[in-house]
Design a protein around this motif. Sequence first.
Motif, PDB file in Angstrom:
ATOM      1  N   MET A   1      25.098  -0.595 -53.255  1.00 13.12           N
ATOM      2  CA  MET A   1      25.879   0.195 -53.999  1.00 13.12           C
ATOM      3  C   MET A   1      25.642   1.802 -53.804  1.00 13.12           C
ATOM      4  SD  MET A   1      27.707   0.461 -56.633  1.00 13.12           S
ATOM      5  CE  MET A   1      27.997   0.229 -58.465  1.00 13.12           C
ATOM      6  N   LEU A   2      24.283   2.186 -53.549  1.00 10.81           N
ATOM      7  CA  LEU A   2      24.095   3.378 -53.310  1.00 10.81           C
ATOM      8  C   LEU A   2      24.626   4.159 -52.196  1.00 10.81           C
ATOM      9  CD1 LEU A   2      20.417   4.094 -54.163  1.00 10.81           C
ATOM     10  CD2 LEU A   2      22.358   4.900 -55.455  1.00 10.81           C
ATOM     11  N   GLU A   3      25.024   3.158 -51.189  1.00  9.44           N
ATOM     12  CA  GLU A   3      25.430   3.447 -49.818  1.00  9.44           C
ATOM     13  C   GLU A   3      27.135   3.749 -50.209  1.00  9.44           C
ATOM     14  OE1 GLU A   3      26.227   2.072 -45.281  1.00  9.44           O
ATOM     15  OE2 GLU A   3      24.770   1.039 -46.440  1.00  9.44           O
ATOM     16  N   LEU A   4      27.502   2.938 -50.867  1.00  7.10           N
ATOM     17  CA  LEU A   4      29.063   3.122 -51.236  1.00  7.10           C
ATOM     18  C   LEU A   4      29.243   4.651 -51.758  1.00  7.10           C
ATOM     19  CD1 LEU A   4      30.226  -0.288 -52.336  1.00  7.10           C
ATOM     20  CD2 LEU A   4      30.785   0.977 -50.200  1.00  7.10           C
ATOM     21  N   ILE A   5      28.363   4.823 -52.853  1.00 10.74           N
ATOM     22  CA  ILE A   5      28.334   6.140 -53.613  1.00 10.74           C
ATOM     23  C   ILE A   5      28.522   7.144 -52.622  1.00 10.74           C
ATOM     24  CG2 ILE A   5      27.095   7.719 -54.995  1.00 10.74           C
ATOM     25  CD1 ILE A   5      26.458   4.936 -57.023  1.00 10.74           C
ATOM     26  N   GLY A   6      27.124   7.258 -51.592  1.00  8.70           N
ATOM     27  CA  GLY A   6      27.168   8.319 -50.604  1.00  8.70           C
ATOM     28  C   GLY A   6      28.418   8.435 -49.803  1.00  8.70           C
ATOM     29  N   GLN A   7      29.127   7.085 -49.415  1.00 13.70           N
ATOM     30  CA  GLN A   7      30.453   7.324 -48.772  1.00 13.70           C
ATOM     31  C   GLN A   7      31.687   8.118 -49.403  1.00 13.70           C
ATOM     32  OE1 GLN A   7      31.133   3.360 -47.404  1.00 13.70           O
ATOM     33  NE2 GLN A   7      29.601   3.127 -46.126  1.00 13.70           N
ATOM     34  N   VAL A   8      31.683   7.696 -50.795  1.00 12.04           N
ATOM     35  CA  VAL A   8      32.703   8.168 -51.767  1.00 12.04           C
ATOM     36  C   VAL A   8      32.342   9.785 -51.548  1.00 12.04           C
ATOM     37  CG1 VAL A   8      33.364   8.539 -54.402  1.00 12.04           C
ATOM     38  CG2 VAL A   8      33.232   6.024 -53.022  1.00 12.04           C
ATOM     39  N   LEU A   9      31.221  10.234 -51.970  1.00 15.27           N
ATOM     40  CA  LEU A   9      30.808  11.497 -52.044  1.00 15.27           C
ATOM     41  C   LEU A   9      31.141  12.273 -50.862  1.00 15.27           C
ATOM     42  CD1 LEU A   9      27.516  11.354 -54.034  1.00 15.27           C
ATOM     43  CD2 LEU A   9      29.666  12.304 -54.838  1.00 15.27           C
ATOM     44  N   ALA A  10      30.820  11.449 -49.567  1.00 10.29           N
ATOM     45  CA  ALA A  10      31.156  12.271 -48.284  1.00 10.29           C
ATOM     46  C   ALA A  10      32.612  12.327 -48.183  1.00 10.29           C
ATOM     47  CB  ALA A  10      30.564  11.334 -46.978  1.00 10.29           C
ATOM     48  N   TYR A  11      33.262  11.151 -48.234  1.00  8.91           N
ATOM     49  CA  TYR A  11      34.882  11.303 -48.087  1.00  8.91           C
ATOM     50  C   TYR A  11      35.404  12.334 -48.980  1.00  8.91           C
ATOM     51  CZ  TYR A  11      35.158   7.531 -44.800  1.00  8.91           C
ATOM     52  OH  TYR A  11      35.223   6.690 -43.762  1.00  8.91           O
ATOM     53  N   SER A  12      34.961  12.397 -50.304  1.00  4.81           N
ATOM     54  CA  SER A  12      35.286  13.602 -51.285  1.00  4.81           C
ATOM     55  C   SER A  12      34.957  14.947 -50.515  1.00  4.81           C
ATOM     56  CB  SER A  12      34.630  13.408 -52.570  1.00  4.81           C
ATOM     57  OG  SER A  12      34.927  12.189 -53.273  1.00  4.81           O
ATOM     58  N   GLY A  13      33.861  15.000 -49.987  1.00  6.52           N
ATOM     59  CA  GLY A  13      33.664  16.501 -49.490  1.00  6.52           C
ATOM     60  C   GLY A  13      34.317  16.659 -48.395  1.00  6.52           C
ATOM     61  N   VAL A  14      34.510  15.888 -47.367  1.00  4.97           N
ATOM     62  CA  VAL A  14      35.521  16.084 -46.299  1.00  4.97           C
ATOM     63  C   VAL A  14      36.956  16.521 -46.913  1.00  4.97           C
ATOM     64  CG1 VAL A  14      36.854  15.085 -44.434  1.00  4.97           C
ATOM     65  CG2 VAL A  14      34.324  14.583 -44.649  1.00  4.97           C
ATOM     66  N   GLY A  15      37.431  15.877 -47.841  1.00  3.27           N
ATOM     67  CA  GLY A  15      38.640  16.002 -48.657  1.00  3.27           C
ATOM     68  C   GLY A  15      38.598  17.280 -49.026  1.00  3.27           C
ATOM     69  N   LEU A  16      37.717  17.895 -49.859  1.00  2.00           N
ATOM     70  CA  LEU A  16      37.630  19.222 -50.207  1.00  2.00           C
ATOM     71  C   LEU A  16      37.646  20.151 -49.309  1.00  2.00           C
ATOM     72  CD1 LEU A  16      35.426  18.491 -53.485  1.00  2.00           C
ATOM     73  CD2 LEU A  16      37.372  19.122 -53.485  1.00  2.00           C
ATOM     74  N   VAL A  17      36.945  19.973 -48.382  1.00  2.00           N
ATOM     75  CA  VAL A  17      36.884  20.912 -47.073  1.00  2.00           C
ATOM     76  C   VAL A  17      38.327  21.239 -46.627  1.00  2.00           C
ATOM     77  CG1 VAL A  17      36.154  21.329 -44.770  1.00  2.00           C
ATOM     78  CG2 VAL A  17      34.396  20.908 -46.600  1.00  2.00           C
ATOM     79  N   VAL A  18      39.001  19.870 -46.197  1.00  2.00           N
ATOM     80  CA  VAL A  18      40.275  20.046 -45.726  1.00  2.00           C
ATOM     81  C   VAL A  18      41.111  20.714 -46.601  1.00  2.00           C
ATOM     82  CG1 VAL A  18      42.407  18.815 -44.893  1.00  2.00           C
ATOM     83  CG2 VAL A  18      40.078  18.176 -44.237  1.00  2.00           C
ATOM     84  N   ASP A  76      36.987  10.609 -38.456  1.00  2.00           N
ATOM     85  CA  ASP A  76      38.510  10.723 -38.160  1.00  2.00           C
ATOM     86  C   ASP A  76      39.281  11.143 -39.515  1.00  2.00           C
ATOM     87  OD1 ASP A  76      38.317   8.952 -36.168  1.00  2.00           O
ATOM     88  OD2 ASP A  76      38.352   7.156 -37.168  1.00  2.00           O
ATOM     89  N   ALA A  77      38.724  11.030 -40.695  1.00  2.00           N
ATOM     90  CA  ALA A  77      39.367  11.763 -41.920  1.00  2.00           C
ATOM     91  C   ALA A  77      39.613  13.355 -41.730  1.00  2.00           C
ATOM     92  CB  ALA A  77      38.812  11.638 -42.983  1.00  2.00           C
ATOM     93  N   LEU A  78      38.409  13.747 -41.242  1.00  2.00           N
ATOM     94  CA  LEU A  78      38.562  15.252 -41.020  1.00  2.00           C
ATOM     95  C   LEU A  78      39.141  16.032 -39.858  1.00  2.00           C
ATOM     96  CD1 LEU A  78      36.820  17.937 -41.616  1.00  2.00           C
ATOM     97  CD2 LEU A  78      34.859  17.254 -39.938  1.00  2.00           C
ATOM     98  N   VAL A  79      39.217  15.000 -38.752  1.00  3.68           N
ATOM     99  CA  VAL A  79      40.057  15.488 -37.672  1.00  3.68           C
ATOM    100  C   VAL A  79      41.632  15.505 -38.101  1.00  3.68           C
ATOM    101  CG1 VAL A  79      41.003  14.492 -35.420  1.00  3.68           C
ATOM    102  CG2 VAL A  79      38.559  14.924 -35.764  1.00  3.68           C
ATOM    103  N   TYR A  80      42.108  14.198 -38.744  1.00  2.00           N
ATOM    104  CA  TYR A  80      43.383  14.127 -39.096  1.00  2.00           C
ATOM    105  C   TYR A  80      43.761  15.165 -40.325  1.00  2.00           C
ATOM    106  CZ  TYR A  80      43.741   9.888 -36.378  1.00  2.00           C
ATOM    107  OH  TYR A  80      43.634   9.077 -35.440  1.00  2.00           O
ATOM    108  N   GLY A  81      42.837  15.424 -41.287  1.00  5.17           N
ATOM    109  CA  GLY A  81      43.103  16.452 -42.193  1.00  5.17           C
ATOM    110  C   GLY A  81      43.143  18.015 -41.352  1.00  5.17           C
ATOM    111  N   ALA A  82      42.535  18.210 -40.228  1.00  4.96           N
ATOM    112  CA  ALA A  82      42.708  19.412 -39.813  1.00  4.96           C
ATOM    113  C   ALA A  82      43.872  19.431 -38.818  1.00  4.96           C
ATOM    114  CB  ALA A  82      41.403  19.475 -38.629  1.00  4.96           C
TER     115      ALA A  82
END
Length: 135
Positions: A1-18, A76-82
Amino acid sequence: MLELIGQVLAYSGVGLVVLVAGFFVIDLLTPGKLGQLIMDGNVNAAVIAATWLFSLGLILWFAIYFTGAGWNGLDDALVYGAVGVGAQAIGFVVLDALTPGRLGVICQESRLHPAVLVSAAIQLAVALVVCASLT
């Protein structure tokens, strides 16, 4: 469960950066401070910024959905966002070159200008092309 929360936070961070990077890019392509124009109630600036951010959100959604779950798709999300930010900028600049006047200057006008709607359309179209390339 904590790993999934970490992934959600990481993807959210990448999304916000983009999204923040995308906002800075459109701010650079338009004269004046886009954020201030929006806060002053300028509908043209708001339409341009909102469409830009919505389009980047679409690209990010497709990038995250189609590049796989887990930590592997984060880069990949970061690259495609860029790529999305770059494609959006190119679409804006090309449309600006093809139309008389300057789209960036039009966003400073207080009344809704038809060119802003055309700019919104090209941003959505570019986003859909990028999204389709991810499927």
